[in-house]
Design an enzyme around this catalytic site. Structure first.
Site, PDB file in Angstrom:
ATOM      1  N   ASN A   9       0.937  -1.096   0.025  1.00 47.76           N
ATOM      2  CA  ASN A   9      -0.019   0.116  -0.029  1.00 47.76           C
ATOM      3  C   ASN A   9       1.023   1.070   0.062  1.00 47.76           C
ATOM      4  O   ASN A   9       1.574   1.584   1.071  1.00 47.76           O
ATOM      5  CB  ASN A   9      -0.961  -0.104   1.318  1.00 47.76           C
ATOM      6  CG  ASN A   9      -1.773   1.234   1.449  1.00 47.76           C
ATOM      7  OD1 ASN A   9      -1.780   2.304   0.469  1.00 47.76           O
ATOM      8  ND2 ASN A   9      -2.431   1.373   2.398  1.00 47.76           N
ATOM      9  N   LYS A  11       0.156   4.227  -0.187  1.00 45.19           N
ATOM     10  CA  LYS A  11      -0.574   5.483   0.394  1.00 45.19           C
ATOM     11  C   LYS A  11      -0.279   6.759  -0.541  1.00 45.19           C
ATOM     12  O   LYS A  11      -0.215   6.452  -1.675  1.00 45.19           O
ATOM     13  CB  LYS A  11       0.137   5.570   1.860  1.00 45.19           C
ATOM     14  CG  LYS A  11      -0.184   4.371   2.617  1.00 45.19           C
ATOM     15  CD  LYS A  11       0.090   4.459   4.168  1.00 45.19           C
ATOM     16  CE  LYS A  11      -0.222   3.096   4.820  1.00 45.19           C
ATOM     17  NZ  LYS A  11       0.010   3.207   6.255  1.00 45.19           N
ATOM     18  N   HIS A 100      -9.544   1.053   4.957  1.00 45.68           N
ATOM     19  CA  HIS A 100      -8.197   1.375   5.811  1.00 45.68           C
ATOM     20  C   HIS A 100      -8.456   2.192   6.910  1.00 45.68           C
ATOM     21  O   HIS A 100      -9.403   3.058   6.923  1.00 45.68           O
ATOM     22  CB  HIS A 100      -7.209   1.835   4.832  1.00 45.68           C
ATOM     23  CG  HIS A 100      -6.018   1.711   5.219  1.00 45.68           C
ATOM     24  ND1 HIS A 100      -5.525   2.787   6.290  1.00 45.68           N
ATOM     25  CD2 HIS A 100      -5.038   0.969   5.095  1.00 45.68           C
ATOM     26  CE1 HIS A 100      -4.085   2.334   6.571  1.00 45.68           C
ATOM     27  NE2 HIS A 100      -3.887   1.234   5.955  1.00 45.68           N
ATOM     28  N   GLU A 102      -6.761   4.648   7.947  1.00 51.16           N
ATOM     29  CA  GLU A 102      -6.436   5.980   7.772  1.00 51.16           C
ATOM     30  C   GLU A 102      -7.840   6.503   6.998  1.00 51.16           C
ATOM     31  O   GLU A 102      -8.115   7.690   7.137  1.00 51.16           O
ATOM     32  CB  GLU A 102      -5.606   5.925   6.695  1.00 51.16           C
ATOM     33  CG  GLU A 102      -4.084   6.071   7.606  1.00 51.16           C
ATOM     34  CD  GLU A 102      -2.913   5.317   6.883  1.00 51.16           C
ATOM     35  OE1 GLU A 102      -2.945   5.410   5.769  1.00 51.16           O
ATOM     36  OE2 GLU A 102      -2.067   4.954   7.454  1.00 51.16           O
ATOM     37  N   GLU A 172      -5.338  -4.982  10.651  1.00 46.04           N
ATOM     38  CA  GLU A 172      -4.185  -3.950  10.645  1.00 46.04           C
ATOM     39  C   GLU A 172      -4.689  -3.217  12.118  1.00 46.04           C
ATOM     40  O   GLU A 172      -5.441  -2.263  11.971  1.00 46.04           O
ATOM     41  CB  GLU A 172      -4.481  -2.753   9.404  1.00 46.04           C
ATOM     42  CG  GLU A 172      -4.156  -3.642   8.300  1.00 46.04           C
ATOM     43  CD  GLU A 172      -3.358  -2.471   7.209  1.00 46.04           C
ATOM     44  OE1 GLU A 172      -2.499  -2.617   6.881  1.00 46.04           O
ATOM     45  OE2 GLU A 172      -3.960  -1.440   7.130  1.00 46.04           O
ATOM     46  N   GLY A 178       2.762   2.183  10.848  1.00 42.17           N
ATOM     47  CA  GLY A 178       3.452   3.426  10.801  1.00 42.17           C
ATOM     48  C   GLY A 178       4.415   3.491  12.159  1.00 42.17           C
ATOM     49  O   GLY A 178       4.981   4.879  12.344  1.00 42.17           O
ATOM     50  N   SER A 218       3.290  -2.220  10.251  1.00 44.36           N
ATOM     51  CA  SER A 218       4.667  -2.228  10.429  1.00 44.36           C
ATOM     52  C   SER A 218       5.594  -3.639  10.047  1.00 44.36           C
ATOM     53  O   SER A 218       6.518  -4.028  10.764  1.00 44.36           O
ATOM     54  CB  SER A 218       5.269  -1.965  11.868  1.00 44.36           C
ATOM     55  OG  SER A 218       5.012  -0.609  12.226  1.00 44.36           O
TER      56      SER A 218
HETATM   57  P1  13P Z   1       3.096   0.354   7.655  1.00 40.86           P
HETATM   58  O1  13P Z   1       3.481  -1.138   6.912  1.00 40.86           O
HETATM   59  O2  13P Z   1       4.052   1.313   7.262  1.00 40.86           O
HETATM   60  O3  13P Z   1       3.031   0.390   9.381  1.00 40.86           O
HETATM   61  O4  13P Z   1       1.605   0.529   7.231  1.00 40.86           O
HETATM   62  C1  13P Z   1       0.685  -0.516   7.422  1.00 40.86           C
HETATM   63  C2  13P Z   1      -0.515  -0.046   6.510  1.00 40.86           C
HETATM   64  O5  13P Z   1      -1.314   0.651   6.829  1.00 40.86           O
HETATM   65  C3  13P Z   1      -0.727  -0.980   5.235  1.00 40.86           C
HETATM   66  O6  13P Z   1      -1.964  -0.454   4.621  1.00 40.86           O
END
Ligand code: 13P
Length: 257
Positions: A9, A11, A100, A102, A172, A178, A218
């Site tokens: 992803n 982002k 997601h 976010e 997740e 992150g 992560s």
């Molecule tokens: P990270 O791997 O940067 O923690 O992000 C995970 C994520 O949100 C994947 O959709």
């Protein structure tokens, strides 16, 4: 046997030149292994929408699948700023990340909205990757499982028996995204097992055994092996580490048992 799904992803990162270069470097690492990898895993990348045409071109002839990070549930209409499923399909997008954290937390997407998107993806024969996960607060107060199972149930509302196997679920935990703090393999496996249990209860054993449940938060080239070798962890949804070709390629090559 369920094939592992390793999904990047991206982002809101990269520009066209950097996106093309990243795909080229990933392909240089993975194309030579494609036949072996294809036996037990699938690889997907989800760029920002505006980079999808460039990435689709750069992926031509590869077995790496193309995903989107979100989409609207209607086919077209007066929805300024949104992207419709047929637009994604036109560029060869087969997978779409939905719900997601976010999207849920920053853009206030509700379970109801996410469910509409899941149903739209299924209608268009795309693979929805439905994301679920608890916040730090919910985790600390012991409500992780309640939260995850409620998001799952609401995300799956109206999903027919024959369609659920087309989906993937991504667990997740928000506190792991992150942050560099990943769930332990045992923690993740417990939640994944419960998710599969809930799918089994509603859709039966065979379907529950088919649905892939992947872990995100992560994931990196050092922790991926211990996560994806758990029986109910069917792959990874990778954020930060998917933006570096060498680490993403290493994650794709994870030891799965
Ligand atoms: P990270 O791997 O940067 O923690 O992000 C995970 C994520 O949100 C994947 O959709």
């Amino acid at each position: 046997m369920r094939k592992k799904l390793i999904a990047g992803n991206w982002k809101m990162h990269l520009l066209p030149v950097g996106a093309r270069a990243l795909v080229e470097r990933i392909r240089a690492e993975l194309d030579p292994l494609a036949a072996t990898l294809a036996k037990d895993r699938e690889v997907m990348v989800a760029p920002p929408d505006i980079l999808i045409p460039a990435v689709a071109q750069a992926l031509a002839g590869s077995s790496i699948l193309l995903g989107a990070q979100n989409m609207h549930f209607e086919d077209k209409g007066a929805f300024t700023g949104e992207v419709a499923p047929p637009m994604l399909l036109a560029y060869g997008v087969t997978h779409v990340i939905l719900g997601h954290s976010e999207r849920r937390h920053i853009f206030h997407e509700t379970d109801d909205l996410i469910n509409k998107k899941v149903l739209a993806a299924i209608h268009h024969r795309m693979t929805p990757i439905l994301c679920v996960g608890e916040t730090q607060d919910e985790h600390d107060s012991g409500r992780a499982l309640d939260v995850v199972l409620r998001q799952l149930q609401r995300g799956l509302e109206g999903v027919a028996d024959d369609h659920v196997t087309r989906m993937a679920i991504a667990y997740e935990p928000v506190w792991a995204i992150g942050t560099g703090r990943t769930a332990t393999p045992a923690q993740a496996e417990a939640i994944h097992g419960a998710i599969r249990g809930a799918i089994l209860e509603r859709y039966g054993r065979e379907r529950a055994d088919t649905v892939r449940i992947i872990y995100g938060g992560s994931v990196n080239d050092e922790n991926v092996d211990s996560l994806v070798s758990k029986p109910d962890i069917d792959g990874a949804l990778v954020g930060g580490a998917s933006l570096k070709a060498d680490s993403f390629a290493r994650i794709v090559r994870a030891r799965t048992r």
